[in-house]
Design a protein around this motif. Structure first.
Motif, PDB file in Angstrom:
ATOM      1  N   PRO A 103     -33.604  18.780 -24.591  1.00  0.00           N
ATOM      2  CA  PRO A 103     -32.969  20.041 -24.172  1.00  0.00           C
ATOM      3  C   PRO A 103     -31.449  19.969 -24.309  1.00  0.00           C
ATOM      4  O   PRO A 103     -30.828  18.939 -24.043  1.00  0.00           O
ATOM      5  N   ALA A 104     -30.861  21.080 -24.724  1.00  0.00           N
ATOM      6  CA  ALA A 104     -29.411  21.117 -24.927  1.00  0.00           C
ATOM      7  C   ALA A 104     -28.656  20.921 -23.617  1.00  0.00           C
ATOM      8  O   ALA A 104     -27.583  20.305 -23.595  1.00  0.00           O
ATOM      9  N   ASP A 105     -29.194  21.431 -22.507  1.00  0.00           N
ATOM     10  CA  ASP A 105     -28.508  21.296 -21.220  1.00  0.00           C
ATOM     11  C   ASP A 105     -28.401  19.841 -20.780  1.00  0.00           C
ATOM     12  O   ASP A 105     -27.473  19.484 -20.043  1.00  0.00           O
ATOM     13  N   GLU A 106     -29.337  19.008 -21.216  1.00  0.00           N
ATOM     14  CA  GLU A 106     -29.294  17.596 -20.845  1.00  0.00           C
ATOM     15  C   GLU A 106     -28.474  16.766 -21.824  1.00  0.00           C
ATOM     16  O   GLU A 106     -28.206  15.592 -21.560  1.00  0.00           O
ATOM     17  N   ILE A 107     -28.078  17.364 -22.934  1.00  0.00           N
ATOM     18  CA  ILE A 107     -27.260  16.663 -23.924  1.00  0.00           C
ATOM     19  C   ILE A 107     -25.771  16.837 -23.627  1.00  0.00           C
ATOM     20  O   ILE A 107     -24.965  15.915 -23.815  1.00  0.00           O
ATOM     21  N   ARG A 108     -25.378  18.002 -23.137  1.00  0.00           N
ATOM     22  CA  ARG A 108     -23.954  18.324 -22.969  1.00  0.00           C
ATOM     23  C   ARG A 108     -23.199  17.339 -22.077  1.00  0.00           C
ATOM     24  O   ARG A 108     -22.056  16.999 -22.393  1.00  0.00           O
ATOM     25  N   PRO A 109     -23.753  16.857 -20.965  1.00  0.00           N
ATOM     26  CA  PRO A 109     -22.970  15.912 -20.148  1.00  0.00           C
ATOM     27  C   PRO A 109     -22.704  14.568 -20.820  1.00  0.00           C
ATOM     28  O   PRO A 109     -21.869  13.800 -20.332  1.00  0.00           O
ATOM     29  N   HIS A 110     -23.373  14.271 -21.923  1.00  0.00           N
ATOM     30  CA  HIS A 110     -23.245  12.957 -22.565  1.00  0.00           C
ATOM     31  C   HIS A 110     -22.602  13.056 -23.947  1.00  0.00           C
ATOM     32  O   HIS A 110     -22.798  12.176 -24.789  1.00  0.00           O
ATOM     33  N   VAL A 111     -21.837  14.113 -24.171  1.00  0.00           N
ATOM     34  CA  VAL A 111     -21.252  14.340 -25.489  1.00  0.00           C
ATOM     35  C   VAL A 111     -20.300  13.209 -25.876  1.00  0.00           C
ATOM     36  O   VAL A 111     -20.311  12.726 -27.017  1.00  0.00           O
ATOM     37  N   GLU A 112     -19.471  12.768 -24.938  1.00  0.00           N
ATOM     38  CA  GLU A 112     -18.481  11.734 -25.261  1.00  0.00           C
ATOM     39  C   GLU A 112     -19.150  10.424 -25.676  1.00  0.00           C
ATOM     40  O   GLU A 112     -18.664   9.733 -26.573  1.00  0.00           O
ATOM     41  N   LYS A 113     -20.257  10.081 -25.038  1.00  0.00           N
ATOM     42  CA  LYS A 113     -20.960   8.854 -25.408  1.00  0.00           C
ATOM     43  C   LYS A 113     -21.661   9.011 -26.750  1.00  0.00           C
ATOM     44  O   LYS A 113     -21.650   8.107 -27.589  1.00  0.00           O
ATOM     45  N   ILE A 114     -22.258  10.179 -26.985  1.00  0.00           N
ATOM     46  CA  ILE A 114     -22.998  10.397 -28.231  1.00  0.00           C
ATOM     47  C   ILE A 114     -22.061  10.389 -29.427  1.00  0.00           C
ATOM     48  O   ILE A 114     -22.378   9.839 -30.488  1.00  0.00           O
ATOM     49  N   ILE A 115     -20.878  10.984 -29.272  1.00  0.00           N
ATOM     50  CA  ILE A 115     -19.955  11.090 -30.404  1.00  0.00           C
ATOM     51  C   ILE A 115     -19.475   9.715 -30.853  1.00  0.00           C
ATOM     52  O   ILE A 115     -19.151   9.513 -32.034  1.00  0.00           O
ATOM     53  N   LEU A 116     -19.436   8.746 -29.961  1.00  0.00           N
ATOM     54  CA  LEU A 116     -19.024   7.396 -30.348  1.00  0.00           C
ATOM     55  C   LEU A 116     -19.999   6.793 -31.357  1.00  0.00           C
ATOM     56  O   LEU A 116     -19.591   6.198 -32.359  1.00  0.00           O
ATOM     57  N   TYR A 117     -21.291   6.941 -31.106  1.00  0.00           N
ATOM     58  CA  TYR A 117     -22.292   6.389 -32.016  1.00  0.00           C
ATOM     59  C   TYR A 117     -22.364   7.196 -33.313  1.00  0.00           C
ATOM     60  O   TYR A 117     -22.633   6.636 -34.379  1.00  0.00           O
ATOM     61  N   ILE A 118     -22.133   8.496 -33.224  1.00  0.00           N
ATOM     62  CA  ILE A 118     -22.131   9.311 -34.443  1.00  0.00           C
ATOM     63  C   ILE A 118     -20.958   8.917 -35.331  1.00  0.00           C
ATOM     64  O   ILE A 118     -21.098   8.798 -36.557  1.00  0.00           O
ATOM     65  N   ARG A 119     -19.800   8.688 -34.744  1.00  0.00           N
ATOM     66  CA  ARG A 119     -18.642   8.259 -35.527  1.00  0.00           C
ATOM     67  C   ARG A 119     -18.891   6.894 -36.163  1.00  0.00           C
ATOM     68  O   ARG A 119     -18.461   6.636 -37.290  1.00  0.00           O
TER      69      ARG A 119
END
Length: 350
Positions: free
Chosen positions: A126-142
């Motif tokens: 769910p998108a609502d459960e992804i938004r609070p972890h954006v900063e952590k996710i973007i590190l692995y995407i980068r």
């Protein structure tokens, strides 16, 4: 008896009809299995017993298999988790934070099918459960976008596009999620970025090799990178929706819990001090200004080169150009760093 006569006699045995005696049954084959017995009960090992693993235990077991050494086992485990998360209601006994902590390192997995299955799993969250972890996710995407393997770089773009679809506004307004991804885009595109020099009176340049430009095998990566960059900039330059102020807004801001993730993160009360790259750029004007100062010239030059190349790269450059026209508006495009302006406050204590 010679060997030739013996072989001839053995061959003739295949064509001889056996003589059966009356009342005597045919001989049983060597692989015969006796199935004439009868059983009073059929016992299944775990399927119908009370001690069989329940859904929660199987989910946790497959989650642990995502770190297996076998590529096939990791892929099958991710496939099972995807099926559980796709049910209605979804089955997720460990919670999205624990799930992301276990699965995010797989973004840079060496196996292509594993990375593809991970993307399918992420799309079920769910998108609502992804938004609070954006900063952590973007590190692995980068990390995936700047990987040495071109296949992992391409999948990194898929992860970035997925995150922009589910939490685009949160990505561009989170700490370290505006300048750092832009620097990664400039690196993979091979576009030079001019930076302010630390030595007075001298300018600085930093460049990255253009690994995908003109390559036979990965020529499609360059247009794809520009398209994802255009999507990223489109979200960053999107005008904020203005809402008329009401008298209850003051009381709501005091008495209600903020709905935005990390609403007071810009204060930096419980985190180490940030530099310009790690700052939070919550409004459109700040993002436009920092983009123009640090990346405007490089993007303009890179787009012009891509347009001259034509083909898919030229079309992607045209889309990126249109995004900049719509997003920057009246801002001066392609602004350059002015060394004198950068040193205007030298010697002053602010």
């Amino acid at each position: 008896m010679g060997s030739s006569a013996r072989k001839k006699k053995e061959k003739q045995k295949d064509f001889q009809k056996p003589k059966l005696k009356v009342g005597k049954t045919k001989a049983k084959a060597s692989n015969f299995t006796d199935t004439s017995f009868k059983s009073k009960a059929i016992i299944l090992q775990q399927q119908l017993t009370e001690t069989a693993p329940n859904v929660t235990e199987r989910f946790k077991h497959n989650l642990s298999l995502t770190s297996s050494r076998s590529d096939t086992q990791r892929r099958d485990a991710l496939s099972y988790l995807t099926g559980q998360l796709s049910t209605n209601p979804p089955t997720n006994p460990v919670g999205t934070p624990n799930l992301l902590q276990k699965l995010l390192p797989i973004m840079s997995d060496a196996s292509g099918p594993v990375r593809g299955q991970l993307l399918k799993l992420l799309r079920t969250l769910p998108a609502d459960e992804i938004r609070p972890h954006v900063e952590k996710i973007i590190l692995y995407i980068r990390g995936a976008m700047t990987n040495i393997s071109q296949e992992i770089k391409d999948d990194g773009l898929n992860y970035m596009e997925w995150l922009l679809d589910v939490a685009g506004d949160d990505v561009v307004s989170s700490a370290g999620c505006w300048i750092k991804p832009l620097k990664d885009f400039m690196s993979v595109l091979g576009w030079t970025v001019r930076i302010a020099s630390t030595v007075p009176g001298k300018g600085g340049w930093t460049s990255a090799p253009r690994t995908t430009f003109g390559a036979k095998k990965y020529g499609h990566s360059f247009p794809r990178q520009m398209m994802v960059l255009a999507k990223f900039l489109e979200l960053g330059f999107k005008p904020e929706l203005s809402r008329p102020w009401s008298a209850s807004d003051l009381l709501d801001s005091i008495g209600r819990v903020p709905r935005a993730p990390d609403p007071f993160g810009y204060l930096g009360l419980f985190k180490p001090p940030r530099d310009e790259d790690g700052e939070i750029y919550r409004n459109r004007e700040d993002r436009q200004d920092i983009f123009q100062r640090r990346f405007g010239e490089a993007v303009e030059t890179g787009m012009e080169m891509a347009k001259k190349e034509g083909g898919a790269a030229g079309r992607a450059a045209a889309v990126l150009d249109q995004v900049l026209k719509d997003g920057l508006g009246n801002c001066e495009r392609g602004s350059r760093l002015d060394e004198e302006d950068e040193r205007i406050w030298d010697g002053y204590i602010i």
